[in-house]
Design a protein around this motif. Structure first.
Motif, PDB file in Angstrom:
ATOM      1  N   LEU A   1       0.820  -1.209   0.000  1.00  0.00           N
ATOM      2  CA  LEU A   1       0.000   0.000   0.000  1.00  0.00           C
ATOM      3  C   LEU A   1       0.857   1.264   0.000  1.00  0.00           C
ATOM      4  CD1 LEU A   1      -2.801  -1.105   2.455  1.00  0.00           C
ATOM      5  CD2 LEU A   1      -3.020  -0.704   0.005  1.00  0.00           C
ATOM      6  N   ALA A   2       2.014   1.179   0.618  1.00  0.00           N
ATOM      7  CA  ALA A   2       2.915   2.331   0.658  1.00  0.00           C
ATOM      8  C   ALA A   2       3.677   2.503  -0.652  1.00  0.00           C
ATOM      9  CB  ALA A   2       3.904   2.178   1.817  1.00  0.00           C
ATOM     10  N   ARG A   3       3.719   1.457  -1.474  1.00  0.00           N
ATOM     11  CA  ARG A   3       4.477   1.494  -2.729  1.00  0.00           C
ATOM     12  C   ARG A   3       3.616   1.039  -3.911  1.00  0.00           C
ATOM     13  NH1 ARG A   3       9.726  -1.298  -0.291  1.00  0.00           N
ATOM     14  NH2 ARG A   3      10.524   0.471   0.859  1.00  0.00           N
ATOM     15  N   PRO A   4       2.575   1.769  -4.217  1.00  0.00           N
ATOM     16  CA  PRO A   4       1.686   1.342  -5.301  1.00  0.00           C
ATOM     17  C   PRO A   4       2.365   1.320  -6.664  1.00  0.00           C
ATOM     18  CG  PRO A   4       1.143   3.565  -4.602  1.00  0.00           C
ATOM     19  CD  PRO A   4       2.152   3.036  -3.625  1.00  0.00           C
ATOM     20  N   GLY A   5       3.388   2.130  -6.865  1.00  0.00           N
ATOM     21  CA  GLY A   5       4.092   2.139  -8.145  1.00  0.00           C
ATOM     22  C   GLY A   5       4.787   0.827  -8.427  1.00  0.00           C
ATOM     23  N   GLU A   6       5.458   0.283  -7.423  1.00  0.00           N
ATOM     24  CA  GLU A   6       6.142  -1.003  -7.589  1.00  0.00           C
ATOM     25  C   GLU A   6       5.138  -2.107  -7.897  1.00  0.00           C
ATOM     26  OE1 GLU A   6       8.972  -2.090  -4.505  1.00  0.00           O
ATOM     27  OE2 GLU A   6       9.330   0.031  -4.138  1.00  0.00           O
TER      28      GLU A   6
ATOM     29  N   GLY B   1       2.126  -1.753  -9.157  1.00  0.00           N
ATOM     30  CA  GLY B   1       1.525  -1.512 -10.470  1.00  0.00           C
ATOM     31  C   GLY B   1       2.421  -1.933 -11.627  1.00  0.00           C
ATOM     32  N   ARG B   2       3.725  -1.818 -11.449  1.00  0.00           N
ATOM     33  CA  ARG B   2       4.665  -2.214 -12.503  1.00  0.00           C
ATOM     34  C   ARG B   2       5.035  -3.693 -12.420  1.00  0.00           C
ATOM     35  NH1 ARG B   2       6.379   2.960 -11.049  1.00  0.00           N
ATOM     36  NH2 ARG B   2       7.936   2.180  -9.591  1.00  0.00           N
ATOM     37  N   GLY B   3       4.539  -4.374 -11.404  1.00  0.00           N
ATOM     38  CA  GLY B   3       4.808  -5.802 -11.262  1.00  0.00           C
ATOM     39  C   GLY B   3       6.179  -6.114 -10.685  1.00  0.00           C
ATOM     40  N   TYR B   4       6.828  -5.127 -10.057  1.00  0.00           N
ATOM     41  CA  TYR B   4       8.135  -5.353  -9.442  1.00  0.00           C
ATOM     42  C   TYR B   4       7.951  -6.088  -8.117  1.00  0.00           C
ATOM     43  CZ  TYR B   4       9.943  -1.737 -12.621  1.00  0.00           C
ATOM     44  OH  TYR B   4      10.289  -1.000 -13.715  1.00  0.00           O
ATOM     45  N   PRO B   5       8.961  -6.844  -7.710  1.00  0.00           N
ATOM     46  CA  PRO B   5       8.872  -7.468  -6.379  1.00  0.00           C
ATOM     47  C   PRO B   5       8.967  -6.388  -5.304  1.00  0.00           C
ATOM     48  CG  PRO B   5      11.026  -7.886  -7.361  1.00  0.00           C
ATOM     49  CD  PRO B   5      10.193  -7.204  -8.406  1.00  0.00           C
ATOM     50  N   LEU B   6       8.264  -6.580  -4.228  1.00  0.00           N
ATOM     51  CA  LEU B   6       8.351  -5.638  -3.112  1.00  0.00           C
ATOM     52  C   LEU B   6       9.634  -5.890  -2.349  1.00  0.00           C
ATOM     53  CD1 LEU B   6       4.731  -5.511  -1.705  1.00  0.00           C
ATOM     54  CD2 LEU B   6       5.959  -3.728  -2.929  1.00  0.00           C
ATOM     55  N   MET B   7      10.318  -4.814  -2.028  1.00  0.00           N
ATOM     56  CA  MET B   7      11.596  -4.903  -1.336  1.00  0.00           C
ATOM     57  C   MET B   7      11.525  -4.110  -0.035  1.00  0.00           C
ATOM     58  SD  MET B   7      13.427  -6.606  -3.619  1.00  0.00           S
ATOM     59  CE  MET B   7      15.140  -6.351  -3.247  1.00  0.00           C
ATOM     60  N   LEU B   8      12.240  -4.601   0.964  1.00  0.00           N
ATOM     61  CA  LEU B   8      12.387  -3.889   2.231  1.00  0.00           C
ATOM     62  C   LEU B   8      13.770  -4.229   2.762  1.00  0.00           C
ATOM     63  CD1 LEU B   8      10.876  -2.089   4.314  1.00  0.00           C
ATOM     64  CD2 LEU B   8      10.262  -4.181   5.501  1.00  0.00           C
TER      65      LEU B   8
END
Length: 117
Positions: free
Chosen positions: A82-87, A89-96
């Protein structure tokens, strides 16, 4: 006089780190309003998750292990998404913390698991 009707529901993360569900309302006079419902999680919950993940990463490094992934509770994954909708939306893996986040129902909210190699 007619009752307000729901128009849309969105989720965001507030500046205080709380999950906020915003429900758009259309009032009887045609004006839009927003009603916020806050998460029952404490306001610093994500900071606690990150702090514990950092501790586990450092522990792995001290033991000369590489870290590959970070398994987190689905609620944590959703908050990051939710904090990174751009990632998303582009289908990128979520990173932390430089690690790919993997949602895992077996992981407790405050106990992220670092996958080592």
């Amino acid at each position: 006089m007619s009752e307000p009707t729901k128009s849309e529901t969105t989720r965001t993360v507030s500046q205080k780190g709380l999950m906020v569900v915003q429900e758009g309302m259309i009032s009887a006079n045609g004006r839009d309003g927003v009603v916020e419902k806050r998460s029952t999680l404490p306001s610093l919950w994500m900071a606690l998750v990150v702090e514990r993940a950092c501790t586990e990463i450092w522990r792995a490094w001290e033991e000369k292990n590489y870290v590959n992934e970070l398994h987190v509770n689905p609620a944590v994954y959703e908050a990051v998404a939710l904090a990174r909708p751009g990632e998303v939306g582009r289908g990128y893996p979520l990173m932390l913390l430089g690690l790919e986040l993997i949602p895992d129902k077996a992981v407790q909210i405050y106990d992220p698991v670092v996958i080592r190699s």
